[in-house]
Every structure is written in structure tokens, then in C-alpha cells.
Design a protein around this motif. Structure first.
Motif, PDB file in Angstrom:
ATOM      1  N   UNK B 255      -9.543  -8.497 -10.743  1.00  0.00           N
ATOM      2  CA  UNK B 255      -8.960  -7.976  -9.509  1.00  0.00           C
ATOM      3  C   UNK B 255      -7.453  -7.786  -9.668  1.00  0.00           C
ATOM      4  N   UNK B 256      -6.874  -8.315 -10.764  1.00  0.00           N
ATOM      5  CA  UNK B 256      -5.457  -8.074 -11.027  1.00  0.00           C
ATOM      6  C   UNK B 256      -5.236  -6.725 -11.689  1.00  0.00           C
ATOM      7  N   UNK B 257      -6.325  -6.013 -12.023  1.00  0.00           N
ATOM      8  CA  UNK B 257      -6.177  -4.680 -12.626  1.00  0.00           C
ATOM      9  C   UNK B 257      -5.794  -3.680 -11.545  1.00  0.00           C
ATOM     10  N   UNK B 258      -4.818  -2.823 -11.791  1.00  0.00           N
ATOM     11  CA  UNK B 258      -4.407  -1.845 -10.778  1.00  0.00           C
ATOM     12  C   UNK B 258      -5.578  -0.965 -10.363  1.00  0.00           C
ATOM     13  N   UNK B 259      -6.457  -0.581 -11.314  1.00  0.00           N
ATOM     14  CA  UNK B 259      -7.563   0.308 -10.993  1.00  0.00           C
ATOM     15  C   UNK B 259      -8.500  -0.319  -9.966  1.00  0.00           C
ATOM     16  N   UNK B 260      -8.606  -1.648 -10.027  1.00  0.00           N
ATOM     17  CA  UNK B 260      -9.569  -2.328  -9.169  1.00  0.00           C
ATOM     18  C   UNK B 260      -8.963  -2.787  -7.861  1.00  0.00           C
ATOM     19  N   UNK B 261      -7.655  -2.797  -7.818  1.00  0.00           N
ATOM     20  CA  UNK B 261      -7.015  -3.369  -6.639  1.00  0.00           C
ATOM     21  C   UNK B 261      -7.100  -2.426  -5.452  1.00  0.00           C
ATOM     22  N   UNK B 266       0.255  -4.546  -2.755  1.00  0.00           N
ATOM     23  CA  UNK B 266       0.657  -5.407  -3.874  1.00  0.00           C
ATOM     24  C   UNK B 266      -0.572  -5.770  -4.690  1.00  0.00           C
ATOM     25  N   UNK B 267      -0.347  -5.922  -6.014  1.00  0.00           N
ATOM     26  CA  UNK B 267      -1.439  -6.336  -6.880  1.00  0.00           C
ATOM     27  C   UNK B 267      -1.734  -7.806  -6.640  1.00  0.00           C
ATOM     28  N   UNK B 268      -3.034  -8.150  -6.576  1.00  0.00           N
ATOM     29  CA  UNK B 268      -3.350  -9.575  -6.464  1.00  0.00           C
ATOM     30  C   UNK B 268      -2.929 -10.313  -7.735  1.00  0.00           C
ATOM     31  N   UNK B 269      -2.519 -11.557  -7.586  1.00  0.00           N
ATOM     32  CA  UNK B 269      -2.178 -12.366  -8.757  1.00  0.00           C
ATOM     33  C   UNK B 269      -2.973 -13.656  -8.697  1.00  0.00           C
ATOM     34  N   UNK B 270      -3.000 -14.367  -9.830  1.00  0.00           N
ATOM     35  CA  UNK B 270      -3.628 -15.683  -9.830  1.00  0.00           C
ATOM     36  C   UNK B 270      -2.498 -16.698  -9.712  1.00  0.00           C
ATOM     37  N   UNK B 271      -2.446 -17.439  -8.622  1.00  0.00           N
ATOM     38  CA  UNK B 271      -1.334 -18.380  -8.465  1.00  0.00           C
ATOM     39  C   UNK B 271      -1.384 -19.473  -9.538  1.00  0.00           C
ATOM     40  N   UNK B 272      -0.204 -20.005  -9.903  1.00  0.00           N
ATOM     41  CA  UNK B 272      -0.150 -21.104 -10.846  1.00  0.00           C
ATOM     42  C   UNK B 272      -0.187 -20.639 -12.285  1.00  0.00           C
ATOM     43  N   UNK B 334     -12.492  -9.133   0.333  1.00  0.00           N
ATOM     44  CA  UNK B 334     -11.857  -7.890  -0.073  1.00  0.00           C
ATOM     45  C   UNK B 334     -10.348  -8.043  -0.271  1.00  0.00           C
ATOM     46  N   UNK B 335      -9.801  -9.193   0.079  1.00  0.00           N
ATOM     47  CA  UNK B 335      -8.355  -9.350  -0.103  1.00  0.00           C
ATOM     48  C   UNK B 335      -8.016 -10.753  -0.596  1.00  0.00           C
ATOM     49  N   UNK B 336      -8.061 -10.926  -1.895  1.00  0.00           N
ATOM     50  CA  UNK B 336      -7.790 -12.260  -2.443  1.00  0.00           C
ATOM     51  C   UNK B 336      -6.369 -12.738  -2.114  1.00  0.00           C
ATOM     52  N   UNK B 337      -5.477 -11.786  -1.788  1.00  0.00           N
ATOM     53  CA  UNK B 337      -4.100 -12.161  -1.466  1.00  0.00           C
ATOM     54  C   UNK B 337      -4.017 -13.100  -0.272  1.00  0.00           C
ATOM     55  N   UNK B 338      -5.006 -12.982   0.597  1.00  0.00           N
ATOM     56  CA  UNK B 338      -4.919 -13.746   1.812  1.00  0.00           C
ATOM     57  C   UNK B 338      -5.206 -15.227   1.584  1.00  0.00           C
ATOM     58  N   UNK B 339      -5.737 -15.553   0.404  1.00  0.00           N
ATOM     59  CA  UNK B 339      -5.993 -16.968   0.139  1.00  0.00           C
ATOM     60  C   UNK B 339      -4.660 -17.705   0.029  1.00  0.00           C
TER      61      UNK B 339
END
Lengths: 299, 346, 334
Positions: B255-261, B266-272, B334-339
Motif C-alpha cells: 500500500x506504500x506503492x504510489x500505483x496502489x495508493x 499522501x502516500x501511506x507509510x509504515x510507522x516505526x 481503505x485508508x491505512x493513514x487513519x490508523x
């Protein structure tokens, strides 16, 4: 972020000290070196109480007595006596006073002047730097012992002139190190911040830059200390250093040289103590370098 | 029989504070002519497992494996001399930093020649001809001139081409490329990847591509191994991996891939970050960064289910993009950013 | 390359001028009046004193004297010795080969033993062999060489009687000096016995003079080997399936040598300083012993000339080391 309690928080002086000590004491050689230096310093300090005899006392009835483990040896003279009946051990103990104190003075003198010149050169650059580095290049162009000999000849042989000569010979190393360290640190953010907050030249040089350039200088100081011991002994050996009858290690060697064939102890022990002292200081220096040099630091 | 067959590979390093398991229980089985990819962030141990296969780790490393064979030969049983015959000859490797991977004291020609001499032999003239051919093959213009160049006279892309020429000089059956494009300019990256794939097609060698870039994986590999903190968390072929990731980590990487986002701002990231030697969490190693983590994840180490072909290292493997974890209910899919971003601190 | 050489040479000029100023000031600062000293015990008449003073140029201003000195230096004229009255240049040149021969043998001894020892220590890092080699080299590094010389003489000459105590060759041989190198001259003369004798006389002094450089070279070799062993290109070399020997001797050592060569070059100043002590102990008729004698006899022109020439040699050798560095390191060469 952390209260002042054990264990010390990173960044504090106590933490740095603790981290330094754990790195330093990780090396057994460095610890042995440190212990030996402390031991010999104590012996030198308390020489009148430790030495079995007066170093100048000549026992006419006991010329060239061998050390105690020989059949002809005597418990009174553990390491034997020299050609005029002086106790070798006592002379070595008193000799430590001269070697250590002169060498310490050499380090203080050349480190002090060297840091000052190096700071000037690295801080101001331009013609100040050119003049200082050129003069140091000239000093380095001469073999150190030769230059020291020449200086002693000008100043007339003796303790003080030997000290000044050797300090001068060591000077370029401190100047170069300080200059290089200052140039490396000069444009870092903390220096610029300090300058912007209105610190003057002197404050910038001594309060801001110098403490952050100390690590290599401390290592060089130990190196310089051991070199000074060797050079003083060499000058003494050549008759240009501390003058007899002062019990200096190098001069003792020179005096004993003609009895080399018959009285090995008078030659062996002064040299051995020079070697041991220098070796132990260098061991400690290696430990210091490993503990202070972040490049060599294990993660 | 697989060309490279590794099962249960573990690498531990002796450090001042005890053993550190950089790689644990990794399986990989590459058949002739296959293209594999090992994916993971830095610190996931993907390079280490391949360096262990090549026998290139320092003496502080302890390498163990249930099985580690190349073309039927047990790599663990071979004498160093026998192993050196395989390494460089039948199985070769290129690295992340092409500029520092070439010896600055020798010309390009000398370094390629050394490799050919070691494994193929031949007369000086034959070796020289071969080196020129190789340089041409990897797309270096004017090989006759470049063969006399020193590494510092080459650009990064050129250096990597030289490294590739050297690596394929003895017709290896397996080429391992350890992040071959990471240190290069973006424009050069695509060229080098293209070159590697073309060479793979032309020669029929197997290729293992180590990368942290899922985009690269999509364009190159047939099979993918995903590693996290020294553990293999998932192994699938590329189509099903992209269509149906099983491990939450894989899902997060994808999900961090631009094509999939999609059309998010903003692109999702994996925190930490990947945990290091001293801050490994209890339970599942990924739990502090996983949006589906439960009490069980924080306490019990997962084991792959016996019937799972992907051997997913997770208590709640995703099914068709949906996590069966009780914690998943609160996460908007649909929005991992919200975590909530839980900062990971030791 | 040639331009690199010229730039380096030009950088030496100010340093060399500094050296001449130091040497020149030296004899003006030395205590005692050189003319009175020349006259010795008997004293000297006032007229003769004035005559000598103007003859030696001491009555002119220091600036004029300095430029006279520089002019003489450019013509290879460094004045005459107060003791032998021979030109200082000739005195120096007749002794320099002895020092050079000794230094070269000492350096060869140091490199032949120090380099492999350092490589071995690096390869066996952390093992007993490494600790042993490093322990020995730290001891060598800490050695008071004047004592080391005496100790070796005591053991090998006095007790065992294996080696001669002092001098360059047995008195049984007379070798016509051609190059000044006793080993080469004896070969030119075709005298095999003399050659062996010359070697025999070289052993102990070379060991003594070479001890500290040996230790420095071993330590430097080890640390730069360890540094290079961690480089990516060494991993590449291993990935090529090369033998351990080739990885270490070709790929690692070749790169480690770059810094080792610099350190070997820096030993030259150290060697000349050590030569003063070694030559004194072994009565080796070289420039070290000559300088000591000149200083203690207050032979001012000799001290002045000797200082300039020795500094000049050190500077030239350092320049050559810079050049060697360029040759051995392709990154500088291009």
C-alpha cells in the motif's frame, strides 16, 4: 528528559566519563599500563621513604656489588651497586623523579604552546596559519634528537635546557593536530550558533572549539610523554641532558657503559626501567586512543 | 531438484552483548532459470542470508541451516577450496555500492581477467577477448578503452555494469544481485534492471534480486520472499502476492506503492522502524507496527500454519485482503493513514 | 606527474629558507666566541683576533653574513671545519655514505620483518599470534635504542663473541672508497672476504637502528590491513572465489601499502635521529657521530653545514615519498 540519578543520562559529562571508562577498562593492557604508571608515580613521589639508600652515597667498601641473587650479592644492595659504590635501586627510584617530572613539564609546555598556536592557525587561517605551519615544517625538517642536541648546546647542557629543547621538538605535532581538529569543527552548527550569539574570538577558540578537539590531543599527550622520557634519557646518555651526579636514567646508563663487560646490572636495570615505563605509557595510550577515537569504537 | 535449496537458514553474530540473530529460519528454493526476489526494509536480514549462501560473512557470523545445497552439492559440507570453485564461477553476486566494490588499485580489465582466469582459464589473449565481449555485452561503450580504466574513472552506473560483466564472466547458473540499483541515479536504475533481466533471459541463469522496492519486484520477479527483522514472513509467486498479500507487513509494503495508493494526497507509510538487536519486541516481531495486532500478537510468537503454502508468519493471515484479526474491525480498510501512529520506542 | 613534482618542490622552498635561517642562527647563538675557541689554551693577540674575525666575516652585519652563507650554500661551499680545517661539504660527503648504508640496511630489516608481521597479525586478528606480534612491536616501539644497542653488544659481542663491537669493517681489510658503501666497494674490489666482513659489522647496528621503524611498520601495516579488509572490494574479491592468499596478498595488501609506504617514508627522519645514537654506540663513522662530535667540540661551521644538509636530505626524502605515493595510488596519479 531524565532526572539526575544513576545511571547517568546520555549526553551528560558523567555519562561520557562512564562510557569512556568502560571502553578504556575493556583493554587489559591499558589497565596494566595505568596501574604501573600510578605505581611508579607513587614511588617517585615517596622516593625518600621508599629508597633504601641515599642515591648519592658512595660505599667505598662495596664497589660494583652484583644484585642480590648472585652469590656475591648483598641484601643491602638489591640491584647491586655502580662503580663508585652507589646503590642502583635507590638511584633508579630517585631517577624516576627526574624522568617523570621533566617529561610532564615537556608535555605541559609543548601541549600548551602547541594548542595555542594550533588554535590561532586553525581559527584565523590566512597568513597566521601560513606562518605557523611553515615554522612547524622547519622544525620537522630536522631529526628531533639532532635539533634537541643543538638547542641544548646553545642553552648549555642541563635539566632546564633539555626540557625546553624536547618541548620544542614535540611542538609541531600538537600544533598540527589542534589546527586540523579546529578546521574540522569550525563550521559545525554549534560553533556558528555560538558565534551568532555574540561570542568573541577568545571565547570561541577556548570555550567552544577547544573542548571538542581534546580527544586526539589527549592521545598525543600520552605519546608525547613517552617520547619525552626516551629523549631525555637519550640526551642524558649523550652527556647533554641532566648532568651527573644527578641520578637520571640515561646518564646512569652512560656512566655504567664502561663496566658493561663486568657489571651488567649497572647497564641492564636503568634501561629496563626506561623501557618498562615507556611501554606502559604506550599501552595506556593505545587504550586511550581506542576509547576516545569514535572511529575505532565498537558499537 | 532445485538449483539453490535452502531450508531453515539462520545467521547469528557474536557481539559484545551476546549472540544476535540477524537471520532466522529462512527458506528459499530457486529452480534453474527462475527470477526470485527477496524484499524487506533495511535491517531485515535479506542481504545477510544471501551473503551466508555465498560464504562471504565475517568470522563473527555463525551460519546454520537444515539444508543448504547448490545443484545438489551440500554447501555446508564442502571444503573451502571446493566452495570457492562454486562461488564466482557457478554462483556469483553483485552488490549495492558499485563504486566501492571495485578495487581502486587495478584496472577494470585486470579485475575481470582475474575472475576468468580463476574459473575458466584460457590464454591471456582469449581472456582479453572475453573481457572485451563481456564489456560490450553489458552495454559499455568503447570497451577497448574502458578495459584500461581504473574504477575511479567510471561513474556509478558504469561501475555496476563492470560488476555485472565480471559476475557473468564465468557463465554462472545463479546471479545474486544485492540491491544493485539502490546507490544509482533514478534514470540509471531502470537501465541496470533491464540489463539484468535481458542477461537472465539470454543466458538462462537464475536470478535472485534483493530489494526494498516493491515496484522493482513487480517488474522483475516471478517469486517473492518477504523478510522482516531476519524472519521470512511470507513466500508467494508475484501475481498472487500482489493480488492477495497474506502478511500485514506485505500488505503495508504494497500500500506504500504510489500505483496502489490511489488518489490519496499522501502516500501511506509504515510507522516505526525495523527493531534492532536490543529492541526486539516479545511475540510477533512486527506487532508494534502492525495495525491488526492483538494481545496474542504481543505475547505469542507466531508459527506458519502447516497448510499455508505461503508459510505466512502471522497469527491472522489476511484472506483476500481482509484480516480475520479482532483488531481489524476498528481499522478503516481503505485508508491505512487513519490508523493511529504508535511510535515505537525501546 | 611532472607538474605535481614541481608544485611539491616549490612548496619546499620556504621551508628550506627557514632551515637555513635556523642553522645560521644556531652558531650565532651558541655560547662562547668561536675565534677564542679556535685559538685554544694559548690565547691570541688582538691583531690576529681582528684579522681572523674579518676573514671569517664575523665583523659584518648579520644580514650580510646570512646572504654570504646562502651564496656559499648555493655553490656547495659551507665553510671549513674549525677542527680539521677541511671543507665542511667534503667532511659531510665522506661520512654520509656510511650513514646511508646503515640506514638502508636498517630500513630493509624493518620492512622485511615488519611488513609480514603486520599482515600476519591482521589476518590472525584477536588470536594469540596477533597479541604476540603486537606486544613485541609495542615493546620495540618503546625501546630506548641506546640501551638496546648496549644490551645486544653485551650479549652477542661480549658474551657470545659472534659479532664485532664497533666500526664498519675488520681492520684486516683495506677497501679503496669508491661509492663509500663498504658492501659495494668491497664487491668492486672483488674482495669477497671484505664483503662478508662488512656485512658482519652491519648486523647489530642495523638491528638496533631498525627496531623502532620495524615496530612502526608492523603496527601501521596491521591497522591499514584491518581497515582495507572491511572494504567492499575485498568482499568482491572473495565473491570471485579467489583463494584467501590472493585476497589478502593482492587485493588487501596492495591497498594497505598506500598508507604503509607513507609511514615508511616518515621513518627517514626517525632513522637519522636514531643514527646519532646508534653511531655513537657502535663507533660508526657516519654523520650522526660526526654531528655529535662537532657539537661537543663547538665546531660551528660543521654544525651549521651539517644541520642544513641533514634537513635538506629529510625534505628530499619526504618529497620522494610523496611521489611514491602518487605512483602507488592510481587515484592520485590520474
Amino acid at each position: 528528559m531524565s532526572t539526575i540519578s544513576t545511571p547517568a543520562a546520555p549526553g551528560t559529562f558523567r555519562y561520557q566519563l562512564a562510557s569512556f571508562w568502560s571502553d578504556f577498562s575493556a583493554s587489559r593492557g591499558a589497565l596494566v599500563g595505568l596501574l604501573f604508571i600510578v605505581f611508579i608515580l607513587l614511588v617517585a613521589l615517596f622516593a625518600p621513604w621508599v629508597a633504601p639508600h641515599d642515591p648519592a652515597m658512595q660505599d667505598r667498601s662495596a664497589l660494583l656489588v652484583p644484585p642480590v641473587w648472585h652469590a656475591e650479592g648483598s641484601w643491602s644492595y638489591l640491584l647491586g651497586t655502580d662503580a663508585v659504590g652507589r646503590d642502583v635501586l635507590s638511584r633508579l627510584i630517585y631517577g624516576a623523579r627526574y624522568s617523570l617530572s621533566i617529561s610532564a613539564m615537556v608535555v605541559v609546555l609543548s601541549m600548551g604552546v602547541g594548542i595555542f598556536l594550533g588554535l590561532l592557525a586553525g581559527y584565523f587561517r590566512g597568513w597566521v596559519e601560513t606562518v605557523i605551519t611553515r615554522v612547524m615544517d622547519v622544525v620537522l625538517a630536522f631529526p628531533s634528537l639532532l635539533l634537541a642536541l643543538g638547542l641544548v648546546a646553545i642553552l648549555s647542557p642541563g635539566l632546564t635546557s633539555a626540557m625546553i629543547a624536547i618541548a620544542l621538538v614535540q611542538l609541531p605535532y600538537f600544533v598540527r593536530l589542534t589546527r586540523a581538529a579546529v578546521i574540522g569543527e569550525k563550521d559545525r552548527e554549534y560553533v556558528i550558533a555560538s558565534r551568532l550569539s555574540g561570542a568573541g574570538h577568545l571565547r570561541l577558540m577556548f570555550n567552544t572549539l577547544l573542548p571538542n578537539c581534546m580527544a586526539p590531543l589527549i592521545v598525543q599527550a600520552t605519546l608525547s610523554f613517552s617520547t619525552a622520557i626516551l629523549d631525555i634519557a637519550a640526551l642524558g646518555f649523550l652527556g647533554m641532558g641532566v648532568q651527573p651526579p644527578t641520578p637520571e636514567w640515561g646518564a646512569m646508563l652512560a656512566n655504567a657503559r664502561e663496566f658493561m663487560g663486568s657489571a651488567y646490572w649497572a647497564v641492564t636495570f636503568p634501561g629496563l626501567i626506561i623501557l618498562l615505563t615507556v611501554l606502559m605509557i604506550n599501552l595506556m595510550g593505545d587504550g586511550l586512543r581506542d576509547a576516545l577515537d569514535p572511529k575505532m569504537k565498537r558499537s | 531438484m532445485a538449483l539453490l535449496d535452502i531450508e531453515g537458514l539462520s545467521v547469528r553474530f557474536k557481539t559484545s552483548s551476546g549472540l544476535f540473530a540477524a537471520v532466522e529460519d529462512v527458506d528459499i528454493n530457486v529452480d534453474r532459470g527462475e527470477v526470485w526476489s527477496i524484499v524487506g526494509e533495511s535491517g531485515s536480514g535479506k542481504s545477510v542470508s544471501m551473503l551466508a549462501t555465498m560464504g562471504l560473512l565475517p568470522w563473527t557470523a555463525q551460519v546454520t541451516a537444515d539444508r543448504m545445497t547448490f545443484d545438489g552439492q551440500d554447501l555446508q559440507q564442502l571444503s573451502p577450496r571446493q566452495r570457492r570453485r562454486i562461488v564466482g564461477g557457478e554462483m556469483s553476486m553483485i552488490f549495492q555500492e558499485p563504486m566501492s566494490s571495485l578495487n581502486p588499485c587495478f584496472t577494470v580489465g585486470t579485475q575481470i581477467d582475474e575472475m576468468i582466469k580463476q574459473h575458466l582459464g584460457g590464454s591471456r589473449k582469449e581472456r582479453h577477448e572475453r573481457a572485451l565481449d563481456l564489456l560490450a555485452q553489458v552495454g559499455i561503450p568503447d570497451p577497448a578503452r574502458r578495459i584500461k580504466a581504473y574504477p575511479h574513472q567510471l561513474s556509478g552506473g558504469m561501475s555496476q555494469r563492470v560488476m555485472i560483466a565480471m559476475a557473468i564472466s564465468c557463465n554462472p547458473r545463479l546471479l545474486i544481485a544485492d540491491e544493485p540499483t539502490t546507490a544509482l541515479d533514478v534514470t540509471i536504475q531502470a537501465q541496470i534492471l533491464e540489463l539484468l533481466l535481458k542477461l537472465q533471459e539470454d543466458t538462462g541463469m537464475a536470478l535472485i534480486l534483493i530489494t526494498h522496492d516493491m515496484g522493482v519486484v513487480a517488474e522483475t520477479a516471478k517469486h517473492v520472499v518477504v523478510q522482516y527483522a531476519g524472519r521470512q514472513v511470507e513466500k508467494q509467486d508475484v501475481k498472487s502476492l500482489f493480488a492477495n498479500p497474506r502478511h500485514p507487513y506485505t500488505e503495508a509494503l504494497l500500500s506504500a506503492l504510489p500505483e496502489r495508493a490511489g488518489n490519496q494526497d499522501r502516500l501511506p507509510t509504515i510507522p516505526g522502524v525495523v527493531p534492532g538487536q536490543h529492541d526486539r519486541p516479545a511475540g510477533c516481531l512486527f506487532n508494534p507496527r502492525c495495525q491488526y495486532a492483538t494481545e496474542q500478537c504481543r505475547e505469542v510468537e507466531p508459527v506458519p500454519a502447516a497448510d499455508d503454502p505461503a508459510r505466512t508468519l502471522c497469527h491472522y493471515p489476511l484472506e483476500d485482503g481482509i484480516s480475520p484479526s479482532p483488531a481489524a474491525a476498528g481499522v478503516a480498510r481503505d485508508n491505512p493513514q487513519s490508523s493511529p501512529h504508535r511510535e515505537v520506542r525501546p | 606527474m611532472f607538474k605535481f613534482f614541481l608544485v611539491k618542490l616549490a612548496q619546499l622552498v620556504p621551508t628550506f629558507i627557514g632551515v637555513t635561517i635556523v642553522a645560521f642562527s644556531f652558531i650565532r647563538l651558541l655560547p662562547g666566541d668561536p675565534i677564542l675557541l679556535m685559538a685554544g689554551e694559548r690565547g691570541i693577540s688582538a691583531e690576529r683576533y681582528a684579522q681572523l674575525k674579518s676573514q671569517m666575516g664575523f665583523d659584518r652585519s648579520l644580514i650580510v653574513q646570512y646572504f654570504d652563507f646562502l651564496k656559499g650554500l648555493l655553490h656547495g661551499d659551507l665553510g671549513n671545519s674549525l677542527v680539521t680545517h677541511a671543507p665542511v661539504m667534503d667532511e659531510f660527503m665522506s661520512r654520509f655514505p656510511a650513514t646511508l648504508e646503515l640506514s638502508l640496511f636498517a630500513l630493509a630489516f624493518a620492512v622485511i620483518i615488519g611488513l609480514p608481521a603486520g599482515v600476519l597479525a591482521a589476518v590472525k586478528r584477536g588470536k594469540t599470534l596477533d597479541h604476540t606480534i603486537m606486544g613485541i612491536s609495542l615493546t620495540g616501539y618503546s625501546m630506548p635504542i641506546f640501551w638496546w644497542g648496549l644490551l645486544l653488544i653485551m650479549l652477542f659481542s661480549t658474551i657470545l663473541g659472534w659479532t664485532p663491537v664497533s666500526g664498519r669493517i675488520s681492520y684486516m681489510y683495506f677497501i679503496e672508497p669508491v661509492t663509500g658503501f663498504m658492501t659495494i666497494d668491497s664487491l668492486i674490489a672483488g674482495d669477497w672476504g671484505a664483503f662478508l666482513s662488512a656485512l658482519h659489522y652491519l648486523i647489530l647496528p642495523s638491528i638496533v637502528l631498525g627496531t623502532i621503524p620495524l615496530a612502526v611498520i608492523a603496527r601501521q601495516t596491521r591497522s591499514s590491513m584491518l581497515e582495507v579488509l572491511g572494504e567492499d572490494y575485498v568482499r568482491t574479491a572473495r565473491a570471485k572465489g579467489l583463494s584467501n592468499f590472493r585476497v589478502i596478498m593482492v587485493h588487501t595488501l596492495r591497498n594497505a601499502l598506500i598508507s604503509v609506504v607513507t609511514v615508511i617514508g616518515l621513518q627517514v627522519g626517525l632513522l637519522l635521529a636514531g643514527a646519532i645514537l646508534t653511531e655513537t654506540i657502535f663507533s660508526w663513522p657516519g654523520i650522526g657521530k660526526w654531528m655529535i662530535d662537532a657539537i661537543s667540540r663547538r665546531d660551528y661551521p660543521s654544525v651549521q653545514g651539517g644541520l642544513v644538509l641533514i634537513a635538506f636530505i629529510v625534505m628530499i626524502v619526504n618529497l620522494l615519498v610523496d611521489l611514491a605515493y602518487g605512483v602507488i595510488n592510481p587515484r592520485i596519479r590520474h
